[in-house]
Design an enzyme around this catalytic site. Structure first.
Site, mmCIF file in Angstrom:
data_model
loop_
_atom_site.group_PDB
_atom_site.id
_atom_site.type_symbol
_atom_site.label_atom_id
_atom_site.label_comp_id
_atom_site.label_asym_id
_atom_site.label_seq_id
_atom_site.Cartn_x
_atom_site.Cartn_y
_atom_site.Cartn_z
ATOM 1 N N ARG A 64 -83.937 98.782 -20.445
ATOM 2 C CA ARG A 64 -83.181 98.672 -19.200
ATOM 3 C C ARG A 64 -81.828 97.961 -19.328
ATOM 4 O O ARG A 64 -81.203 97.661 -18.310
ATOM 5 C CB ARG A 64 -84.021 97.992 -18.098
ATOM 6 C CG ARG A 64 -85.272 98.768 -17.736
ATOM 7 C CD ARG A 64 -85.734 98.495 -16.335
ATOM 8 N NE ARG A 64 -86.142 97.114 -16.126
ATOM 9 C CZ ARG A 64 -86.668 96.666 -14.991
ATOM 10 N NH1 ARG A 64 -86.853 97.495 -13.977
ATOM 11 N NH2 ARG A 64 -87.018 95.411 -14.868
ATOM 12 N N GLY A 110 -75.557 83.289 -21.492
ATOM 13 C CA GLY A 110 -75.858 84.404 -20.616
ATOM 14 C C GLY A 110 -76.184 83.922 -19.225
ATOM 15 O O GLY A 110 -76.021 82.734 -18.902
ATOM 16 N N GLY A 111 -76.640 84.831 -18.379
ATOM 17 C CA GLY A 111 -76.922 84.480 -17.003
ATOM 18 C C GLY A 111 -78.153 83.618 -16.837
ATOM 19 O O GLY A 111 -78.258 82.851 -15.868
ATOM 20 N N ASN A 120 -75.690 94.522 -26.976
ATOM 21 C CA ASN A 120 -77.096 94.274 -27.310
ATOM 22 C C ASN A 120 -77.504 94.934 -28.621
ATOM 23 O O ASN A 120 -78.691 95.011 -28.933
ATOM 24 C CB ASN A 120 -78.008 94.739 -26.179
ATOM 25 C CG ASN A 120 -78.081 93.715 -25.056
ATOM 26 O OD1 ASN A 120 -77.796 92.537 -25.264
ATOM 27 N ND2 ASN A 120 -78.449 94.152 -23.867
ATOM 28 N N ASP A 141 -82.414 91.635 -26.908
ATOM 29 C CA ASP A 141 -82.403 91.299 -25.491
ATOM 30 C C ASP A 141 -83.245 92.242 -24.637
ATOM 31 O O ASP A 141 -82.730 93.111 -23.934
ATOM 32 C CB ASP A 141 -80.974 91.248 -24.948
ATOM 33 C CG ASP A 141 -80.890 90.425 -23.661
ATOM 34 O OD1 ASP A 141 -81.953 90.037 -23.137
ATOM 35 O OD2 ASP A 141 -79.778 90.176 -23.190
#
Length: 471
Positions: free
Chosen positions: A136, A24-25, A142, A155
């Protein structure tokens, strides 16, 4: 854009690295085998480049939030959190599959299965909101699947508390499933924006694409943002998706937050109504109750439980009662029999007479008590089964800007009751709110009726209320 290579997995005491699961980021996820207890786990490790004071705080916040919420059956379980020897924070989590995020794009998922997933994930979101937490980043990728086929929400990396959800920039977002106000930077997230994301996610699982994605067309970030903030999603395009489900999702993805369901729970109840319409069992809503509510339910069950009414006087009790009466009889006078076995007259006979009177009175009193208990139980059952379901009346409606807003007075809804709202001839929503909004075309007449649903039974319908949208 070139994808980066996964980072080097850290050496973790008590764990053996097997292979990489994803990137992931801000972190990589690796498959490890835990030695004690022996099991395979997913370990999320923060990237070295992201390890700074802000990054550590974010990671610690995620660990705390996941620990707080992961007791929910539809939220990914976190086993432990720590920092590796090379200074990278990590989370040890339940090993789940990400097959759903690929499956929905490759093949149609049956509508009942999508509804089941939606209710369970909606329950997880509602639980998070009640704990004051926004996810969010609700989207198909997810939603993971446990080894037993149970969907779980994962997540919480960019989650925020409800008190912090305004006025702060969003760290990251997934454009195709984000609400218009979030994309326009008018909000960092709210319950209404999570309703939008959940509805968009359910739409994706049914349609095989995100709501504003045009098959074969241009779907750049700019294209998607423009469509999300200005347009409406296309029809799902599946014959097996009922119109009521399309309407519920369209309402959940309304451009204006005030036109969406006011909570995730309200949207989930609409999805349950679709399950009933399809003839499949309703998926249970899994939302934790407060301790006082649990105690109240237990107390109510104890007070309304009728124990042994029809068999209140058992044969054993009757035998004990008869033995007690015979003892009283023998205390009055001893039974005397002659050589032929006949009962003699005198004191014993008088005692027998009085004893029989006592015994007869006891039987009479017992019979009266049984009848009284039976009558009381019958009245309780009659009252329990004949409680009137309230009727909605005096529905008001007004149209403004292509949106018709209906409202009515609460006729006395119980905690577990809900309103079934029909638009035309179809149930479009199952909710507890006393307001309902419908998007209308110019000149279109929108009519609704409202019925109270109590434990699956519906009462009399309200009078139909119609509002005509302005030309």
């Amino acid at each position: 854009m070139t994808r980066r290579l996964p980072s080097q997995p850290p050496v973790l005491p008590g764990f053996m690295h097997l292979h990489v699961l994803g990137s992931g980021g801000f972190a990589d996820v690796f498959l490890y085998e835990q030695h004690m207890p022996r099991r395979q786990v997913a370990v999320k490790v923060m990237l070295s480049d992201a390890v700074n004071d802000n990054g550590r705080q974010m990671f610690q916040a995620e660990a705390n939030l996941m620990a707080q919420l992961s007791s929910h059956p539809s939220i990914l379980t976190v086993y432990q959190a720590s920092v590796s020897s090379d200074g990278r924070p990590y989370l040890v989590m339940e090993l789940c599959s990400s097959v759903l995020s690929d499956r929905y794009r490759r093949q149609p998922i049956p509508v009942p299965e999508v509804l089941r997933i939606a209710v369970k994930i909606g329950s997880a979101l509602e639980t998070a909101h009640r704990a004051g937490v926004l996810h969010r980043d609700v989207k198909p990728s997810n939603i993971l699947t446990t080894a037993y086929g149970h969907p779980v929400l994962s997540d919480f990396g960019i989650a925020a508390t409800l008190s912090q959800s305004t006025g702060e920039g969003v760290i990251g977002l997934s454009i195709p499933w984000s609400a218009p106000e979030v994309l326009l930077d008018e909000s960092a997230g709210s319950v209404e924006s999570e309703v939008f994301s959940l509805a968009a996610t359910v739409y994706s699982l049914l349609a095989g694409r995100s709501p504003f994605e045009v098959p074969g067309g241009s779907n750049t970030s700019a294209d998607l943002i423009n469509r999300i903030t200005r347009g409406k999603p296309q029809s799902i395009g599946r014959a097996d998706v009922p119109a009521s489900l399309e309407q519920a999702l369209q309402r959940g993805m309304s451009r204006k937050p005030e036109n969406r369901p006011s909570s995730v729970l309200e949207l989930v109840r609409e999805l349950q109504a679709v399950e009933s319409e399809l003839g499949v069992p309703q998926t249970a809503i899994e939302v934790a109750m407060d301790d006082w509510a649990l105690a109240t339910v237990a107390d109510l069950e104890d007070r309304t439980r009728i124990r042994g009414v029809t068999g209140a006087v058992t044969s054993a009790k009757r035998r004990r009662r008869r033995a007690a009466v015979e003892q009283d009889y023998q205390a009055v006078g001893t039974v005397v029999r002659d050589s032929h076995g006949q009962r003699s007259t005198g004191t014993a006979s008088a005692g027998h007479s009085r004893g029989m009177q006592v015994f007869s009175w006891v039987l009479v009193v017992s019979a009266v008590l049984v009848i009284a208990l039976g009558a009381t139980a019958t009245m309780m059952l009659i009252r329990a089964n004949s409680s009137d379901i309230p009727v909605v009346s005096n529905i008001a409606g007004e149209e403004s800007g292509g949106v018709v807003r209906f409202s009515w007075t609460d006729p006395g809804l119980a905690a577990t009751d809900s309103y079934d709202v029909r638009v035309g001839n179809e149930v479009s929503a199952s909710q507890q709110s006393t307001t309902f909004t419908v998007d209308a075309q110019p000149g279109e007449s929108v009519c609704i009726t409202v019925t109270v649903n109590r434990e699956g039974k519906t009462g009399p319908s309200s009078a139909q209320k119609c509002v005509e949208a302005a030309e």
